[in-house]
Enzyme design. Structure first.
Site, PDB file in Angstrom:
ATOM      1  N   GLY A 178       0.858  -1.158   0.245  1.00 55.64           N
ATOM      2  CA  GLY A 178      -0.009   0.189   0.124  1.00 55.64           C
ATOM      3  C   GLY A 178       0.838   1.328   0.132  1.00 55.64           C
ATOM      4  O   GLY A 178       0.647   2.059  -0.774  1.00 55.64           O
ATOM      5  N   HIS A 186      -1.311   6.307   8.639  1.00 54.66           N
ATOM      6  CA  HIS A 186      -0.316   5.158   9.314  1.00 54.66           C
ATOM      7  C   HIS A 186       1.246   5.501   8.866  1.00 54.66           C
ATOM      8  O   HIS A 186       2.069   5.432   9.526  1.00 54.66           O
ATOM      9  CB  HIS A 186      -0.892   3.795   8.369  1.00 54.66           C
ATOM     10  N   GLU A 187       1.410   5.902   7.751  1.00 56.73           N
ATOM     11  CA  GLU A 187       2.654   6.289   7.276  1.00 56.73           C
ATOM     12  C   GLU A 187       3.409   7.181   7.674  1.00 56.73           C
ATOM     13  O   GLU A 187       4.650   7.231   8.159  1.00 56.73           O
ATOM     14  CB  GLU A 187       3.138   6.001   5.591  1.00 56.73           C
ATOM     15  N   GLU A 234       4.762  -2.183  13.530  1.00 56.59           N
ATOM     16  CA  GLU A 234       3.423  -2.080  12.565  1.00 56.59           C
ATOM     17  C   GLU A 234       2.253  -2.356  13.475  1.00 56.59           C
ATOM     18  O   GLU A 234       1.223  -1.755  13.354  1.00 56.59           O
ATOM     19  CB  GLU A 234       3.625  -3.409  11.683  1.00 56.59           C
TER      20      GLU A 234
HETATM   21  N1  BES Z   1       6.078  -0.536   6.400  1.00 55.52           N
HETATM   22  C1  BES Z   1       5.002  -0.980   5.712  1.00 55.52           C
HETATM   23  C2  BES Z   1       5.176  -1.187   4.201  1.00 55.52           C
HETATM   24  C3  BES Z   1       5.776  -2.856   4.036  1.00 55.52           C
HETATM   25  C4  BES Z   1       5.194  -3.907   3.942  1.00 55.52           C
HETATM   26  C5  BES Z   1       7.018  -2.640   3.370  1.00 55.52           C
HETATM   27  C6  BES Z   1       5.682  -4.977   3.701  1.00 55.52           C
HETATM   28  C7  BES Z   1       7.579  -4.129   3.122  1.00 55.52           C
HETATM   29  C8  BES Z   1       6.871  -5.041   3.290  1.00 55.52           C
HETATM   30  C9  BES Z   1       3.846  -0.031   5.745  1.00 55.52           C
HETATM   31  O1  BES Z   1       3.880   0.844   6.824  1.00 55.52           O
HETATM   32  C10 BES Z   1       2.574  -0.544   6.012  1.00 55.52           C
HETATM   33  O2  BES Z   1       2.365  -1.156   6.792  1.00 55.52           O
HETATM   34  N2  BES Z   1       1.879  -0.516   4.835  1.00 55.52           N
HETATM   35  C11 BES Z   1       0.330  -1.138   4.628  1.00 55.52           C
HETATM   36  C12 BES Z   1      -0.517  -0.193   5.014  1.00 55.52           C
HETATM   37  C13 BES Z   1      -1.114   0.177   6.321  1.00 55.52           C
HETATM   38  C14 BES Z   1      -2.159   1.130   6.498  1.00 55.52           C
HETATM   39  C15 BES Z   1      -1.235  -1.038   7.310  1.00 55.52           C
HETATM   40  C16 BES Z   1       0.458  -1.725   3.469  1.00 55.52           C
HETATM   41  O3  BES Z   1       1.415  -1.339   2.469  1.00 55.52           O
HETATM   42  O4  BES Z   1      -0.327  -2.443   3.226  1.00 55.52           O
HETATM   43 ZN    ZN Z   2       3.341   0.282   8.611  1.00 60.68          ZN
END
Ligand code: BES
Ligand code: ZN
Length: 885
Positions: free
Chosen positions: A267, A303-304, A326
């Site tokens: 995402g 979130h980010e 997370e």
């Molecule tokens: N740090 C993650 C992105 C990520 C996820 C990088 C897996 C590498 C591997 C980011 O903060 C995240 O959690 N993004 C989620 C959305 C969030 C609102 C839960 C995502 O990308 O689905």
């Molecule tokens: Zn995250």
């Protein structure tokens, strides 16, 4: 699991790094096929590490061009492979290593490391992508200060971005190239590194922090899409303000940039000062995006951004601690949304997600604890358990120690751990300090996998005026954890009298585990052992227990409430979670019975009293968004999980359709009135109240059409034609897609003509068709794969169409195995190019063991076929092995 497997990484083997990299200077010359990266690492032996060991840097698919040690070219004393660099006898003092590598961004189909999206260059480094840019200590506990110089063709990439603040930019003399230098003063692990180069438009704004510093904000998008970023910008500013008011945390750089790209595995990503987003979580206009899209954007932007403190300023010591950033950040984004919208509705939405995603994961072969103790492929641990259950643990902690101690504890965490790579133990220690409570038992939640079930058996003694509660907990075994221990479970409860009033909690608790009056004052029972017995006294009337208020713990509640009790709760309970849960429980009973014994006739009186309970709730009015939730039956997957084994998805589907029709029929007067009354001419606004009214109106349309297709289809068709926003248009199209009418194909065709060329809207069109329950769906999906709208290289297209099909419970689980074969073949096709996307599809098989024997055999055969392929990525290999174990 084969315990001798050398690829298994274990938490107990954690060792601090032998070397530290204090500063990192990167010089990147962007080129389509031959990008050059020169990195200068300021290294020193780590006093906490081992002395006299080689320096081993991680790499992945890199080509080494040259190495210098303290400025002197190195010819020998090092060895290099595509996935590692070893300096046999590094100096025992501070030294500088300069490494030049070459990489090909246009060949990078994994979308990890440096790659191309459209005509832009961008990066994704979490979890282990930085090693695809240069050799490095690619682990989160190595924190460095980065200076990044990016050079590129001026016309091709007028915009050059990296983390931190811009310190210099200019032209490269005698060339058509230019450069920019970025400096990030905050030490960070390399997974937070990011870089973007391209010809992009931007939407700009500013934000003044609570201490009065001005921050320049920009959202970069494809030219022409600037207007579509306005809601994301608004959400960003609200998130920044919220972190100041709710957590006293302000932003710490002079700029905050967001870049939206069309090719992105996830995402979005929280890179320090330069978040990179999947464009579906940035772009929205009323005509292009639904209420759910707006809510998704608001949530992901928050979130980010919120990771800046929970993830970036305080990062993770190792990837086993992933929930530390997370789970905590999901908790924070849920709280943000609760404050921006409705707390009750947010909680219900979160519980729905938790049940659908995490409870199913916990019930299958991929079950693992919130902090796993081994992994083979870290990419596979960005799971619902780490995220959603991780957030539940933080929430439970808050319930247990109280708001005050929680808020002091989190402030202590921010102060104590700022600038460090922390562990779950470090986190919990802050709350032990703030609450004075020993959290050792609570910490078991991080180690023990599985969803505990909590049983409440109640008996009322009319003469003694007492209610006696027998509470017990049990956690079923999960892979690798056959024996479970009792957990600390906070149960928020209340007692409701027959007249619907809340009664005071007066209790005598038996001698085994004296509960404090303080507990009951807070309406909380702590279940810390396998059983507990509590007697409530002075109850002059029969009572209904209102348990697990606010969903105070991530458990499965087993309660012997009668149908009348559920109706009563549904109508009167002061806690919206309990009211909603009562309706869900009631519906689940009917749906499970219908699916288990479709032939034995329907429970007409049960159905009648259920629909009557709903009718009362609807007539009572109240928040439309809440009413829409009450009227939404449990999903097919929820019902399947409840049944547990020998699952027949067709029977589940049929039972659910019939109950939907029953509800639509019994409530037709009310629903039709709602449909008319909730129509609105007001200009579209994405706020929660307006979205709630649209949600209820569209739920009404859906139920009316299930009950009477002939009556509903024209309504849906008219709504489709006249809708002033995407929410209403797509809702109407969804209703039409469930019918067998000619209007369905006409509307699909018109929708396509209207929006062809707008990829994010076409994704909705693709996934709508992929989720159609009808038998022709697989052929339709295969046909759509051949159209120009589709591309196997784009994760959003794959998720919309193939992922949509994988979520289609009836057709994915088609009794002839065609759905399993199709998804399995897609997994094999995608794996060599993008394992991340392949794994996401493969996860559709996670519930295969629950299916009835025939489907079970067919699913297993496909999994075995995948397992037999020699060249699988480690990602797919890990999931397929665990799914079959
Ligand atoms: N740090 C993650 C992105 C990520 C996820 C990088 C897996 C590498 C591997 C980011 O903060 C995240 O959690 N993004 C989620 C959305 C969030 C609102 C839960 C995502 O990308 O689905
Ligand atoms: Zn995250």
């Amino acid at each position: 699991m084969r315990t001798e497997d050398p690829q298994i990484i274990r938490l107990v083997d954690y060792r601090p790094p032998d070397f530290l990299i204090d500063r990192m200077s990167l010089d990147i010359k962007l080129d389509l096929k031959k990008t050059r990266a020169i990195s200068r690492l300021s290294l020193r032996p780590n006093p906490a590490g081992r002395a006299d060991v080689p320096l081993v840097l991680d790499g992945d698919e890199l080509v080494l061009l040259g190495v210098k040690l303290d400025g002197e070219p190195l010819q020998e004393c090092y060895s290099v492979t595509a996935d590692g660099f070893t300096l046999a006898a590094p100096p025992r003092r501070n030294f500088e290593l300069e490494i030049e590598t070459e990489l090909d961004p246009s060949a990078n189909t994994k979308l990890m490391g440096l790659y191309r999206s459209g005509s832009a260059y961008c990066t994704q480094c979490e979890a282990e992508g930085f090693r695809r840019i240069t050799y490095f200590l690619d682990r989160p506990d190595v924190l460095s200060i980065y200076t990044t110089r990016i050079e590129a063709d001026r016309a091709e990439a007028p915009i050059l971005l990296s983390n931190g603040n811009l310190v210099e930019r200019g032209d490269v003399p005698q060339s058509n190239r230019h450069y920019a230098v970025w400096h990030d003063p905050f030490p960070k692990p390399c997974y937070l590194f990011a870089l973007v180069g391209g010809d992009l438009g931007s939407l700009r704004d500013t934000f003044t922090t609570m201490s009065g510093r001005k921050v320049d904000l920009a959202i970069y998008v494809e030219h022409g899409n600037e207007r579509r970023a306005a809601y994301a910008m608004d959400a960003l500013k609200r998130a920044m303000r919220w972190d100041e008011t709710a957590y006293k945390r302000e932003y710490d750089l002079d700029v905050f940039n967001i870049v939206a790209v069309s090719d992105f595995n996830m995402g979005a990503m929280e890179n320090k000062g330069l978040n990179i987003f999947n464009d579906r979580y940035v772009l929205a206009l009323p005509e292009t995006a639904t209420d759910a899209d707006y809510a998704g954007i608001e949530r992901v932007i928050a979130h980010e951004y919120l990771h800046n403190w929970t993830g970036n300023r305080i990062t993770c010591r190792d990837w086993f601690q992933l929930c530390l950033k997370e789970g905590l950040t999901v908790f924070r984004d849920q709280e943000f949304t609760s404050d921006q919208r409705s707390r009750a509705l947010q909680r219900i939405a979160d519980v729905r997600t938790l049940r659908a995603q995490q409870f199913s994961e916990d019930a299958g072969p991929l079950a693992h604890s919130v902090r796993p103790d081994t992994y083979r492929e870290i990419n596979n641990f960005y799971t619902a358990t780490v995220y959603e259950k991780g957030a539940e643990l933080v929430r439970m902690l808050k319930v247990l120690i109280g708001d005050d101690a929680f808020s002091r504890g989190i402030q202590l965490y921010f102060e104590r751990c700022d600038g460090t790579a922390a562990t779950v133990e470090d986190f919990l220690a802050c709350f032990e300090a703030s609450s004075g409570r020993d959290l050792q038992h609570f910490a078991l939640w991080y180690e023990q996998a599985g969803t505990p079930s909590v049983t409440i058996a109640a008996s009322y003694d009319q003469d003694a005026k007492t209610l006696s509660l027998e509470l017990s907990q049990e956690t079923p075994p999960t892979p690798g954890q056959p024996d479970k221990k009792p957990l600390v479970i906070p149960l928020a409860i209340g007692l409701i009298g027959e007249s619907g009033t809340e009664l005071p909690l007066k209790a005598e608790i038996d001698a085994f585990d004296g509960a404090s009056a303080a507990e009951l004052k807070r309406g909380l029972i702590e279940l810390t052992s396998a059983r507990r017995h509590i007697v409530f006294r002075d109850l002059g009337e029969r009572v209904v227990i209102s348990a697990l208020r606010g969903f105070s713990a991530p458990v499965q509640l087993v309660q012997s409430a009668s149908d009348e009790d559920l109706s009563l709760q549904c109508a009167f309970d002061p806690d919206p979670c309990v009211r909603w849960q009562a309706a869900q429980t009631y519906a689940t009973r009917l749906l499970v019975a219908a699916a288990r014994a479709p032939a034995s006739g329907r429970n007409h009186s049960g159905i009648a009293s259920f629909t009557e309970a709903l009718r009362k709730a609807v007539s009572a009015g109240g928040d439309p968004a809440f009413t829409a939730q009450l009227l939404t039956l449990p999903s097919e997957t929820d019902i399947a999980r409840e049944i547990g084994d020998n699952v027949d998805p067709d029977a589940i589907y049929d039972g659910r359709q019939r109950l939907r029709a029953d509800v639509g029929r019994a409530l037709s007067t009310e629903l039709l009135r709602l449909y008319r009354d909730l129509a609105s001419d007001a200009p579209y606004s994405p706020d929660a109240a307006s979205a709630g009214r649209r949600a209820l109106r569209n739920t009404a349309l859906d139920l009316l059409t299930s009950a009477d297709e002939a009556a509903g289809t024209p309504l849906a068709r008219a709504q489709f034609d006249t809708a002033s926003n995407m929410t209403d248009r797509i809702a109407a199209l969804t209703v039409l897609c469930l019918t067998e009418s000619a209007a369905r194909e006409d509307a699909l065709e018109e929708f396509y003509k209207r929006y062809a060329g707008d990829a994010l809207i076409i994704d909705k069109w693709l996934s709508l068709q992929a989720t159609m329950p009808h038998p022709g769906t697989l052929d339709r999906v295969r046909g759509l794969m051949r159209t120009e709208q589709f591309s196997m290289a784009n994760p959003n297209r794959v998720r919309a169409l193939i992922g949509g099909f994988a979520a289609n419970q009836r057709q994915f689980n088609a009794p002839d195995g065609s759905g399993y074969d199709f998804i399995g073949e897609c997994v094999l096709l995608l794996d060599p190019k993008n394992p991340h996307v392949a794994v996401r599809l493969l996860s559709a098989f996670r519930t295969w063991r629950m299916m009835e024997p025939r489907r079970c055999r067919l699913a297993e055969a496909m999994l075995r076929r995948i397992q037999g392929v020699a060249s699988l990525s480690p990602d797919v290999r890990d999931i397929v092995d665990r799914s079959l174990a």
